[in-house]
Design a protein around this motif. Sequence first.
Motif, PDB file in Angstrom:
ATOM      1  N   THR A 245      -9.918 -26.917  -3.582  1.00 49.34           N
ATOM      2  CA  THR A 245     -10.238 -27.049  -4.997  1.00 49.34           C
ATOM      3  C   THR A 245      -8.971 -27.016  -5.832  1.00 49.34           C
ATOM      4  OG1 THR A 245     -11.505 -26.010  -6.808  1.00 49.34           O
ATOM      5  CG2 THR A 245     -10.549 -24.528  -5.173  1.00 49.34           C
ATOM      6  N   HIS A 246      -9.096 -27.369  -7.104  1.00 46.55           N
ATOM      7  CA  HIS A 246      -7.955 -27.297  -8.026  1.00 46.55           C
ATOM      8  C   HIS A 246      -8.524 -26.975  -9.401  1.00 46.55           C
ATOM      9  CE1 HIS A 246      -9.081 -31.232  -9.645  1.00 46.55           C
ATOM     10  NE2 HIS A 246      -9.295 -31.591  -8.393  1.00 46.55           N
ATOM     11  N   SER A 247      -7.674 -27.000 -10.410  1.00 45.73           N
ATOM     12  CA  SER A 247      -8.098 -26.712 -11.788  1.00 45.73           C
ATOM     13  C   SER A 247      -8.770 -25.351 -11.927  1.00 45.73           C
ATOM     14  CB  SER A 247      -9.028 -27.833 -12.316  1.00 45.73           C
ATOM     15  OG  SER A 247      -8.390 -29.089 -12.230  1.00 45.73           O
ATOM     16  N   ASN A 248      -8.280 -24.378 -11.136  1.00 45.19           N
ATOM     17  CA  ASN A 248      -8.742 -22.991 -11.250  1.00 45.19           C
ATOM     18  C   ASN A 248      -7.756 -22.091 -10.504  1.00 45.19           C
ATOM     19  OD1 ASN A 248      -9.449 -22.968  -8.409  1.00 45.19           O
ATOM     20  ND2 ASN A 248     -11.261 -24.154  -8.984  1.00 45.19           N
ATOM     21  N   ASP A 249      -8.027 -20.774 -10.513  1.00 45.13           N
ATOM     22  CA  ASP A 249      -7.110 -19.822  -9.874  1.00 45.13           C
ATOM     23  C   ASP A 249      -7.549 -19.441  -8.458  1.00 45.13           C
ATOM     24  OD1 ASP A 249      -5.235 -19.712 -11.868  1.00 45.13           O
ATOM     25  OD2 ASP A 249      -6.226 -18.078 -12.946  1.00 45.13           O
ATOM     26  N   VAL A 250      -8.381 -20.261  -7.812  1.00 43.27           N
ATOM     27  CA  VAL A 250      -8.953 -19.923  -6.508  1.00 43.27           C
ATOM     28  C   VAL A 250      -7.959 -20.141  -5.356  1.00 43.27           C
ATOM     29  CG1 VAL A 250     -10.758 -20.539  -4.849  1.00 43.27           C
ATOM     30  CG2 VAL A 250     -11.312 -20.372  -7.296  1.00 43.27           C
ATOM     31  N   ALA A 251      -7.281 -21.285  -5.341  1.00 50.11           N
ATOM     32  CA  ALA A 251      -6.447 -21.655  -4.186  1.00 50.11           C
ATOM     33  C   ALA A 251      -5.201 -20.775  -4.084  1.00 50.11           C
ATOM     34  CB  ALA A 251      -6.038 -23.122  -4.307  1.00 50.11           C
ATOM     35  N   ALA A 252      -4.730 -20.573  -2.835  1.00 47.29           N
ATOM     36  CA  ALA A 252      -3.446 -19.902  -2.609  1.00 47.29           C
ATOM     37  C   ALA A 252      -2.344 -20.863  -3.026  1.00 47.29           C
ATOM     38  CB  ALA A 252      -3.301 -19.538  -1.136  1.00 47.29           C
ATOM     39  N   CYS A 253      -1.460 -20.410  -3.899  1.00 44.08           N
ATOM     40  CA  CYS A 253      -0.400 -21.284  -4.401  1.00 44.08           C
ATOM     41  C   CYS A 253       0.972 -20.719  -4.066  1.00 44.08           C
ATOM     42  CB  CYS A 253      -0.514 -21.449  -5.912  1.00 44.08           C
ATOM     43  SG  CYS A 253      -1.830 -22.570  -6.377  1.00 44.08           S
ATOM     44  N   HIS A 254       1.933 -21.619  -3.916  1.00 42.96           N
ATOM     45  CA  HIS A 254       3.285 -21.236  -3.523  1.00 42.96           C
ATOM     46  C   HIS A 254       4.294 -21.912  -4.453  1.00 42.96           C
ATOM     47  CE1 HIS A 254       1.593 -19.647   0.202  1.00 42.96           C
ATOM     48  NE2 HIS A 254       0.871 -20.750   0.263  1.00 42.96           N
ATOM     49  N   PRO A 255       5.491 -21.341  -4.540  1.00 42.30           N
ATOM     50  CA  PRO A 255       6.530 -22.008  -5.338  1.00 42.30           C
ATOM     51  C   PRO A 255       7.062 -23.242  -4.624  1.00 42.30           C
ATOM     52  CG  PRO A 255       7.420 -20.050  -4.272  1.00 42.30           C
ATOM     53  CD  PRO A 255       5.963 -20.077  -3.948  1.00 42.30           C
ATOM     54  N   LEU A 256       7.736 -24.099  -5.371  1.00 48.99           N
ATOM     55  CA  LEU A 256       8.461 -25.239  -4.813  1.00 48.99           C
ATOM     56  C   LEU A 256       9.917 -25.110  -5.256  1.00 48.99           C
ATOM     57  CD1 LEU A 256       5.921 -28.126  -5.548  1.00 48.99           C
ATOM     58  CD2 LEU A 256       6.594 -27.310  -3.275  1.00 48.99           C
ATOM     59  N   LYS A 257      10.822 -25.600  -4.422  1.00 45.12           N
ATOM     60  CA  LYS A 257      12.244 -25.543  -4.768  1.00 45.12           C
ATOM     61  C   LYS A 257      12.765 -26.955  -5.011  1.00 45.12           C
ATOM     62  CE  LYS A 257      15.191 -24.187  -1.568  1.00 45.12           C
ATOM     63  NZ  LYS A 257      15.924 -23.267  -0.689  1.00 45.12           N
ATOM     64  N   ILE A 258      13.574 -27.083  -6.064  1.00 45.95           N
ATOM     65  CA  ILE A 258      14.257 -28.347  -6.336  1.00 45.95           C
ATOM     66  C   ILE A 258      15.736 -28.117  -6.074  1.00 45.95           C
ATOM     67  CG2 ILE A 258      14.890 -30.017  -8.122  1.00 45.95           C
ATOM     68  CD1 ILE A 258      12.198 -28.763  -9.507  1.00 45.95           C
ATOM     69  N   GLU A 259      16.340 -28.990  -5.309  1.00 43.69           N
ATOM     70  CA  GLU A 259      17.778 -28.906  -5.042  1.00 43.69           C
ATOM     71  C   GLU A 259      18.432 -30.205  -5.515  1.00 43.69           C
ATOM     72  OE1 GLU A 259      17.989 -26.158  -1.051  1.00 43.69           O
ATOM     73  OE2 GLU A 259      17.576 -28.289  -0.767  1.00 43.69           O
ATOM     74  N   VAL A 260      19.550 -30.078  -6.239  1.00 46.58           N
ATOM     75  CA  VAL A 260      20.281 -31.252  -6.728  1.00 46.58           C
ATOM     76  C   VAL A 260      21.622 -31.333  -5.993  1.00 46.58           C
ATOM     77  CG1 VAL A 260      21.279 -32.399  -8.750  1.00 46.58           C
ATOM     78  CG2 VAL A 260      19.161 -31.063  -8.977  1.00 46.58           C
ATOM     79  N   PHE A 261      21.947 -32.524  -5.522  1.00 46.33           N
ATOM     80  CA  PHE A 261      23.150 -32.739  -4.714  1.00 46.33           C
ATOM     81  C   PHE A 261      24.056 -33.785  -5.346  1.00 46.33           C
ATOM     82  CE2 PHE A 261      19.785 -31.383  -1.892  1.00 46.33           C
ATOM     83  CZ  PHE A 261      20.393 -30.495  -1.021  1.00 46.33           C
ATOM     84  N   GLU A 262      25.357 -33.584  -5.162  1.00 46.30           N
ATOM     85  CA  GLU A 262      26.373 -34.535  -5.627  1.00 46.30           C
ATOM     86  C   GLU A 262      26.958 -35.238  -4.403  1.00 46.30           C
ATOM     87  OE1 GLU A 262      27.362 -34.555  -9.037  1.00 46.30           O
ATOM     88  OE2 GLU A 262      28.581 -36.321  -8.592  1.00 46.30           O
TER      89      GLU A 262
END
Length: 296
Positions: A245-262
């Motif tokens: 499901t989505h659009s609610n607080d039911v699902a287990a959620c995790h962070p995502l990481k953004i990495e920027v490279f030169e």
Amino acid sequence: MMLHPLTPPADAAARRAAKPVVVYPVGTLSKPDITVLEAIRQTIVKQNEIIVPPRDARTFRVKRGQLFRIVCMDGPQVGDLNLWNSHDLAERFFSGKTRALHATHISTGDRLWSNMPYLRPMATISHDTLGWYGWDEDGAGVHDVIGTRCDPYTNRLLSGSDYDRCCHSNLARALATELRVTPREVEHQIHDVLNVFMCTGFTKDTHQYFMKASPVRPGDFIEFFAEIDLLAALSACPGGDCSTTHSNDVAACHPLKIEVFEPDPKSIANWSWPSPSAYHRRHGAPSLVGEDSLRH
Ligand SMILES: [Zn+2]
């Protein structure tokens, strides 16, 4: 669903037997030089990283020639990505045309195209650790450009209740913070996304959009080569791995990481950077004096 089932015409079988033709043949689209892109990748040095908290979004800027990764950290998590030209927010990611030019799901070598009248690659996918997934038995794939984004308007339409942590709202809040305005003032800038790590397809019987548990695992990433200067926003979807499901607080959620490279500047010295479309934009209308000064 057909409200009034009709009797097929006598030649129905013949009409259905017409052969499919790929709308935009792959061979006519110039491809990025993957060998050069791979050589560029070998020179990259990490510049910075941003953590996107669960059920929230963050913006980040990537210069032309830099690369960025979206990385799965603590558990399976879907991300919703928006891209703009950092110098002109009117130019933004065009999910529909990206789908038409490539496929319903995209991976290494595919490009994220901008809207009209610009229509140029904003970024090229340079690596995808889920590239092995392909198409599964349900016809599903990963990283779709068929969904739009979860949003509070559709949620209200279907559930009658309000929820403030949908990807649309997360992206609007993040862009508002970036531009120092209110979400209400910038939500029209939020557009159809690349559904990063999301595993989706269309049901075989009714052709309805479906989702299933994302195959992404900690350490997996998708990597992009910026073809123009970008302002980007990423939401960690409240649907988590989108298995239920989505659009609610039911699902287990995790962070995502953004990495920027030169990359090493020498490695990108001969890359051919995309310009906005050269179409004259007269659209068949009678010529007007001075029209050629009205480009873009
Ligand atoms: Zn979402």
